[in-house]
Design an enzyme around this catalytic site. Structure first.
Site, mmCIF file in Angstrom:
data_model
loop_
_atom_site.group_PDB
_atom_site.id
_atom_site.type_symbol
_atom_site.label_atom_id
_atom_site.label_comp_id
_atom_site.label_asym_id
_atom_site.label_seq_id
_atom_site.Cartn_x
_atom_site.Cartn_y
_atom_site.Cartn_z
ATOM 1 N N LYS A 157 0.815 -1.227 0.000
ATOM 2 C CA LYS A 157 0.000 0.000 0.000
ATOM 3 C C LYS A 157 0.850 1.279 0.000
ATOM 4 O O LYS A 157 0.543 2.228 -0.713
ATOM 5 C CB LYS A 157 -0.952 0.000 1.197
ATOM 6 N N ASP A 212 -10.387 2.982 1.943
ATOM 7 C CA ASP A 212 -10.644 2.474 3.304
ATOM 8 C C ASP A 212 -11.392 3.488 4.172
ATOM 9 O O ASP A 212 -12.380 3.156 4.835
ATOM 10 C CB ASP A 212 -9.331 2.091 3.995
HETATM 11 P P1 NAP Z 1 -1.615 -2.786 11.803
HETATM 12 O O1 NAP Z 1 -1.132 -1.710 10.881
HETATM 13 O O2 NAP Z 1 -0.757 -3.949 12.080
HETATM 14 O O3 NAP Z 1 -1.979 -2.068 13.211
HETATM 15 C C1 NAP Z 1 -2.345 -2.849 14.320
HETATM 16 C C2 NAP Z 1 -2.737 -1.924 15.471
HETATM 17 O O4 NAP Z 1 -3.198 -2.749 16.549
HETATM 18 C C3 NAP Z 1 -1.583 -1.084 16.019
HETATM 19 O O5 NAP Z 1 -2.056 0.164 16.430
HETATM 20 C C4 NAP Z 1 -1.131 -1.917 17.225
HETATM 21 O O6 NAP Z 1 -0.500 -1.156 18.233
HETATM 22 C C5 NAP Z 1 -2.454 -2.413 17.734
HETATM 23 N N1 NAP Z 1 -2.301 -3.608 18.572
HETATM 24 C C6 NAP Z 1 -1.968 -4.863 18.169
HETATM 25 N N2 NAP Z 1 -1.914 -5.692 19.230
HETATM 26 C C7 NAP Z 1 -2.232 -4.938 20.315
HETATM 27 C C8 NAP Z 1 -2.331 -5.223 21.709
HETATM 28 N N3 NAP Z 1 -2.101 -6.458 22.207
HETATM 29 N N4 NAP Z 1 -2.670 -4.216 22.550
HETATM 30 C C9 NAP Z 1 -2.902 -2.958 22.080
HETATM 31 N N5 NAP Z 1 -2.805 -2.629 20.756
HETATM 32 C C10 NAP Z 1 -2.469 -3.612 19.900
HETATM 33 O O7 NAP Z 1 -3.012 -3.392 11.291
HETATM 34 P P2 NAP Z 1 -4.132 -2.653 10.423
HETATM 35 O O8 NAP Z 1 -3.913 -2.968 9.002
HETATM 36 O O9 NAP Z 1 -4.201 -1.246 10.855
HETATM 37 O O10 NAP Z 1 -5.446 -3.474 10.866
HETATM 38 C C11 NAP Z 1 -5.981 -3.323 12.166
HETATM 39 C C12 NAP Z 1 -7.301 -4.083 12.282
HETATM 40 O O11 NAP Z 1 -8.271 -3.514 11.407
HETATM 41 C C13 NAP Z 1 -7.220 -5.558 11.919
HETATM 42 O O12 NAP Z 1 -8.019 -6.271 12.812
HETATM 43 C C14 NAP Z 1 -7.799 -5.623 10.519
HETATM 44 O O13 NAP Z 1 -8.394 -6.865 10.228
HETATM 45 C C15 NAP Z 1 -8.857 -4.531 10.610
HETATM 46 N N6 NAP Z 1 -9.194 -3.942 9.297
HETATM 47 C C16 NAP Z 1 -10.489 -3.995 8.871
HETATM 48 C C17 NAP Z 1 -10.845 -3.410 7.676
HETATM 49 C C18 NAP Z 1 -12.274 -3.466 7.215
HETATM 50 O O14 NAP Z 1 -12.541 -3.185 6.034
HETATM 51 N N7 NAP Z 1 -13.222 -3.771 8.080
HETATM 52 C C19 NAP Z 1 -9.880 -2.756 6.886
HETATM 53 C C20 NAP Z 1 -8.570 -2.707 7.355
HETATM 54 C C21 NAP Z 1 -8.238 -3.304 8.570
HETATM 55 P P3 NAP Z 1 1.102 -0.904 18.204
HETATM 56 O O15 NAP Z 1 1.324 0.245 17.261
HETATM 57 O O16 NAP Z 1 1.437 -0.604 19.599
HETATM 58 O O17 NAP Z 1 1.726 -2.194 17.709
#
Ligand code: NAP
Length: 281
Positions: A67, A103
């Site tokens: 991305k 998104d």
């Molecule tokens: P990402 O870039 O890996 O970000 C993950 C986030 O979760 C970070 O802020 C991370 O914090 C936090 N996190 C992970 N484990 C944690 C914990 N144990 N305690 C507190 N914070 C924690 O992932 P992403 O792409 O943004 O996706 C995030 C979520 O959104 C996923 O579940 C994904 O499936 C969902 N999503 C859904 C859609 C949709 O269309 N519905 C679209 C995109 C994403 P740190 O920075 O501290 O690591």
């Protein structure tokens, strides 16, 4: 010239729901355009893009790890992709690469449909890629204050710094801070992995008690369909919605870009949801 096709690229990508979603929407439109997953490893874009042109790929979606890497390769970027610094939809048109990010807009449509938008003050949990798209969109579309609460403070600070309006404010992920901020907010959007199948879980949901009664909770996660966060929110009488409508609407918007025309968004989303149901995804 071979027949036109659409793709989703990434690594991994074979688990992606996009082929099922787009195939259903294309079938609903009566269009015989294949939409296929295509594994492109990190660093593989310089090989993929000429291949796509040569094979009449008219558009593709991108997931991790591409991305951000796509941004400098585009001839034109839409406002959201430029703001977020990430592209999830590319059209190959007139010899040019047009980059979009659907998104944030997909999330906004889902929030509106759930009656959770517009809102003045929101708490965004997380500061990863999804949080960036959502928080910047909320700030660009009428929120007066958005707190970005993240476990790793530097990432919340970096996200807030990407917002020139000053509407985004970095904050900690501690229970105390979440409780304080929820008392002032009307919307909580979970953009962390917490609650997703196979990932960790919130240790405590008492911060939800601080939300006013008309507040809403939106969880980007759609697997499971009912996360503990949503269950706990509903148990407190709050409106709550999962991430499936966002997933569907970001795809509908992508298809509008691919086809270069407006679509009946509700009809498209319904066709895609039904196909996901049938496929058991
Ligand atoms: P990402 O870039 O890996 O970000 C993950 C986030 O979760 C970070 O802020 C991370 O914090 C936090 N996190 C992970 N484990 C944690 C914990 N144990 N305690 C507190 N914070 C924690 O992932 P992403 O792409 O943004 O996706 C995030 C979520 O959104 C996923 O579940 C994904 O499936 C969902 N999503 C859904 C859609 C949709 O269309 N519905 C679209 C995109 C994403 P740190 O920075 O501290 O690591």
């Amino acid at each position: 010239m071979s027949a036109p096709m659409l793709q989703v690229i990434g690594d991994p990508v074979l688990h992606s729901k996009s082929p099922v979603i787009h195939a259903a929407m294309l079938a609903q439109l009566g269009l015989d355009i294949p939409y296929t997953p295509h594994v492109v490893p990190k660093g593989g874009l310089p090989d993929y893009l000429p291949w796509a042109r040569a094979h009449n790929v008219i558009g593709f979606n991108a997931t991790m790890p591409h991305k951000e890497d796509l941004v400098p390769l585009m001839d034109q970027l839409d406002e959201d992709a430029g703001r977020i610094g990430a592209v999830n939809t590319v059209c190959l048109r007139g010899g040019k690469l047009l980059g979009y990010n659907t998104d944030g807009a997909g999330c906004l449509i889902a929030l509106e449909q759930a009656g959770l938008w517009p809102r003045d003050r929101a708490v965004v949990l997380g500061a990863g890629g999804a949080a960036k798209a959502v928080a910047l969109k909320l700030a660009a579309c009428g929120a007066r204050q958005v707190w970005v609460c993240n476990r790793t403070p530097a990432k919340a600070q970096a996200l807030a710094a990407a917002d020139p309006s000053g509407i985004l404010t970095p904050a900690s992920f501690s229970l105390e801070t979440l409780t304080q901020l929820c008392a002032q907010a009307q919307l909580v959007v979970n953009c962390t992995n917490l609650g997703m199948a196979g990932c960790g879980q919130f240790e405590n949901f008492s911060f939800l008690d601080a939300l006013p009664g008309d507040a809403g909770v939106f969880d980007l996660i759609y697997h499971p369909a009912q996360t503990q966060l949503l269950i706990q929110a509903r148990a407190r009488g709050l409106r709550a919605c999962n991430g499936l409508p966002m997933l569907l609407h970001q795809a509908v918007l992508a298809l509008e870009y691919f086809l270069d025309r407006p679509l009946d968004r509700e009809k498209m989303a319904r066709a895609a949801a039904a196909a996901l149901d049938r496929s058991g995804q």
